[in-house]
Design an enzyme around this catalytic site. Sequence first.
Site, PDB file in Angstrom:
ATOM      1  N   ARG A  77      41.779  50.414  48.249  1.00 42.67           N
ATOM      2  CA  ARG A  77      41.823  49.313  47.285  1.00 42.67           C
ATOM      3  C   ARG A  77      43.060  48.466  47.577  1.00 42.67           C
ATOM      4  O   ARG A  77      43.898  48.836  48.388  1.00 42.67           O
ATOM      5  CB  ARG A  77      41.764  49.798  45.830  1.00 42.67           C
ATOM      6  N   GLY A  78      43.117  47.312  46.874  1.00 37.60           N
ATOM      7  CA  GLY A  78      44.184  46.362  47.161  1.00 37.60           C
ATOM      8  C   GLY A  78      43.647  45.365  48.176  1.00 37.60           C
ATOM      9  O   GLY A  78      43.055  45.763  49.197  1.00 37.60           O
ATOM     10  N   ALA A  79      43.843  44.071  47.887  1.00 44.71           N
ATOM     11  CA  ALA A  79      43.167  43.024  48.669  1.00 44.71           C
ATOM     12  C   ALA A  79      43.382  43.145  50.188  1.00 44.71           C
ATOM     13  O   ALA A  79      42.398  43.180  50.953  1.00 44.71           O
ATOM     14  CB  ALA A  79      43.598  41.650  48.150  1.00 44.71           C
ATOM     15  N   ARG A 100      32.951  44.284  47.333  1.00 45.38           N
ATOM     16  CA  ARG A 100      33.653  43.874  46.095  1.00 45.38           C
ATOM     17  C   ARG A 100      33.767  42.350  46.142  1.00 45.38           C
ATOM     18  O   ARG A 100      34.056  41.803  47.206  1.00 45.38           O
ATOM     19  CB  ARG A 100      35.041  44.528  45.993  1.00 45.38           C
ATOM     20  N   GLN A 120      46.555  51.832  38.204  1.00 42.75           N
ATOM     21  CA  GLN A 120      47.174  51.750  39.536  1.00 42.75           C
ATOM     22  C   GLN A 120      48.703  51.716  39.436  1.00 42.75           C
ATOM     23  O   GLN A 120      49.405  52.187  40.331  1.00 42.75           O
ATOM     24  CB  GLN A 120      46.700  50.493  40.278  1.00 42.75           C
ATOM     25  N   ASP A 128      44.524  38.666  44.465  1.00 39.00           N
ATOM     26  CA  ASP A 128      43.262  38.988  45.153  1.00 39.00           C
ATOM     27  C   ASP A 128      42.591  37.743  45.708  1.00 39.00           C
ATOM     28  O   ASP A 128      41.830  37.826  46.682  1.00 39.00           O
ATOM     29  CB  ASP A 128      42.325  39.725  44.203  1.00 39.00           C
ATOM     30  N   ASN A 144      44.341  38.149  39.915  1.00 38.83           N
ATOM     31  CA  ASN A 144      44.951  39.458  40.197  1.00 38.83           C
ATOM     32  C   ASN A 144      44.438  40.429  39.132  1.00 38.83           C
ATOM     33  O   ASN A 144      43.648  40.040  38.260  1.00 38.83           O
ATOM     34  CB  ASN A 144      46.480  39.349  40.187  1.00 38.83           C
ATOM     35  N   LYS A 145      44.865  41.648  39.223  1.00 43.17           N
ATOM     36  CA  LYS A 145      44.378  42.702  38.324  1.00 43.17           C
ATOM     37  C   LYS A 145      44.410  42.266  36.863  1.00 43.17           C
ATOM     38  O   LYS A 145      45.364  41.625  36.428  1.00 43.17           O
ATOM     39  CB  LYS A 145      45.247  43.952  38.538  1.00 43.17           C
TER      40      LYS A 145
END
Length: 352
Positions: free
Chosen positions: A51-53, A96, A202, A243, A253-254
């Site tokens: 995970r994470g862009a 995603r 996270q 992201d 973003n998140k």
Amino acid sequence: MAEFNSKIRTIEWIDNYSRMVDQTKFPYEFEYVNITNGQDMFDAIKTMIVRGAPAIGIAGAHGVVLFAQELAKQNLSKNEFVKKLIEKADYMASARPTAVNLMWAVQKQKEIIKNSNDNIPTIIEKLKINGKKLENEDIEINKKIGNYGAEVVPKGATILTHCNAGALATVGYGTALGVVRSAFANDPTVQVFADETRPRQQGARITTLELTMDGIPVTLITDGMCSYFMKKGMIDMVCVGADRIAANGDAANKIGTYTVAICAKYHNIPFYIAAPLSTIDRNIKSGDEIIIEERSHDEVTHINGKPICADGVNIINPGFDVTPHELITGIITEKGILKPDYKKSIEEAFNK
Ligand code: MRU
């Protein structure tokens, strides 16, 4: 507690498979998973093993190689191989929807496939080489982001971050946490406040782990606490990842990042986004065009497999939100810190 060393690569191509750190196991276990076929890579991205862009971008690039290796075993003509591989690449890019780095990295692989006059084994070799190149570049870019970002970190600063934009969200070093790492290297009085980041935690599970392992002081807070600490004067700057960033600077973003940005504006605290240019999507004018991933309701209703709410309650679970560009003090990239007017500074960065 998992043993994590920030010098490790979160994701790496080895011979004919992709090896990645399983991020669903944090903070209890540190485990590598070997991904040996394209469908498993799609699932690893979707279930957030990776995970994470920037990290899912590299995963997508590796996924295309894995699909290519599988198709090569089917005795297809070159044209059939190319057609099927492009379809598989598009499928990989759909794992995603929000982080544009996934589409960006898959597109880089597609360009190799489409532009190649080579035979199938040579195309596969070129895809592997390109995947490795993207991996190596990711770390170099993050170090540049870190060094530019460190210049705007005040002495002895407490930096608030949300989610995990660290070594574990990239191949290594991190974007927002790359800024923290570079700042800390010059000034060991720098410290971090990490938002827990519900629902997937996270911040708690990953950010506190990687900072602790690097000896960088970190205080974990729950998501609703940021305004309390800002009012008390305990936060000097905010630095988060992204992201997808639109051409006008709006940044996804998140989920929860937008709230942090509003609080920072109210308290006059600088709010920075740290992201590589590959996170900027110049095809979209504003954040309104960013597709926000809707994730499983279990992420909200359960923690560690146990329900935390009334059975049958209504749930909505957007994975990301968009921070309007007006709330962003600067976008820290490998080409320097972009400032408003973002339409202009983004264009300039791409032409540098
Ligand atoms: O759902 P995730 O964990 O993939 O979301 C990650 C984030 O929102 C990060 O902040 C972003 O991808 C930047 S990572 C350098």
